[in-house]
Write a protein that holds these residues in place. Structure first.
Motif, PDB file in Angstrom:
ATOM      1  N   ARG A  40      -4.392  18.585 -16.329  1.00 43.29           N
ATOM      2  CA  ARG A  40      -4.641  17.447 -17.224  1.00 43.29           C
ATOM      3  C   ARG A  40      -3.663  16.300 -16.923  1.00 43.29           C
ATOM      4  O   ARG A  40      -4.040  15.128 -16.887  1.00 43.29           O
TER       5      ARG A  40
ATOM      6  N   THR B  30      -7.676  11.856 -26.001  1.00 35.66           N
ATOM      7  CA  THR B  30      -7.139  12.148 -24.664  1.00 35.66           C
ATOM      8  C   THR B  30      -5.624  12.013 -24.667  1.00 35.66           C
ATOM      9  O   THR B  30      -4.906  12.834 -24.077  1.00 35.66           O
ATOM     10  N   ASP B  33      -4.268  15.146 -26.154  1.00 32.45           N
ATOM     11  CA  ASP B  33      -4.349  16.262 -25.196  1.00 32.45           C
ATOM     12  C   ASP B  33      -3.273  16.133 -24.113  1.00 32.45           C
ATOM     13  O   ASP B  33      -2.662  17.127 -23.693  1.00 32.45           O
TER      14      ASP B  33
END
Lengths: 154, 154
Positions: A40, B30, B33
């Protein structure tokens, strides 16, 4: 060839040594979460460079230098998470990773070799070459994903 | 004092500049995350050192050196994820982060200062001092979590 083996290979050999330690102590679910975290963050710092390379956002040399220095470290982090103990944990990782470890290792080596090329190009400061190197790096990421990662559900 | 401001402060100032870019382009979910990913990897590389510092696992100088070099970079990654746009996204981040940004910034500064001390101690190779520095670093992590992160549900 010898120097390439040394540069890319040494990091992997060291990584593999630590992988043994990690897998003995860490739950499979945690290993999966950690490798996803590394991937990520690779996305966080690579995608803005891809956007620049595709001329979708303005080129910014400081961001390139910073993100390259982060990616240099992040690229080392996911691999020990692909421990055989994780093969039954739900993720998009395909069984080929554990069924064909040599093939997966080759893909990792390609990734590290491409990262070394990218980092060397960033040091030159040549914008056009850096943009090409970013797209080449992204291609190697995607190529590994195409082979070893399940496609998103339609 | 000036040198401390320079070392810890510069990184944060640069980080804050990039945060503006990130928040303008990246979805709040996002950002959450990504900051969780950075925290997770900090755990991956810090906890084995805490275990060594607490004499629960054998001391390994190579792991210390490697993990320290990873933590040096990882510590820079979560902060731009605490963008005000994320304050309504479900996570354990407490509202104080956005209600008292100066207090949160001070906690970040303390974290960076402690990381600098830890990295300098690692370079000395003195095992006893390194163990103390690991525990001090972990204490600063936990202190920030105590203030700005929701406790796990019982």
């Amino acid at each position: 060839m010898r120097s390439k083996l040394f540069t890319a290979g040494l990091a992997l050999a060291v990584g593999a040594g630590y992988a043994g330690i990690a897998s003995a102590q860490v739950k499979p679910e945690t290993l999966v979460d950690q490798r996803l975290a590394a991937m990520r963050l690779q996305g966080k710092y690579l995608y803005p460079l891809v956007a620049m390379a595709q001329n979708r956002t303005p080129y910014d040399a400081n961001t390139v230098a910073r993100n390259a220095s982060y990616l240099e470290v992040l690229i080392k982090m996911p691999w020990d998470g692909f421990d055989p103990s994780t093969k039954d944990v739900k993720s998009r990782a395909l069984p080929e990773i554990y069924a064909e470890p040599a093939k997966f290792k080759t893909a990792q080596d390609q990734m590290h070799a491409e990262m070394s090329k990218f980092l060397a190009t960033v040091k030159t400061g040549n914008e056009a070459n850096i943009k090409t190197a970013v797209l080449d790096l992204n291609k190697v990421c995607n190529s590994c994903h195409d082979t070893f990662r399940q496609k998103p559900q339609q």
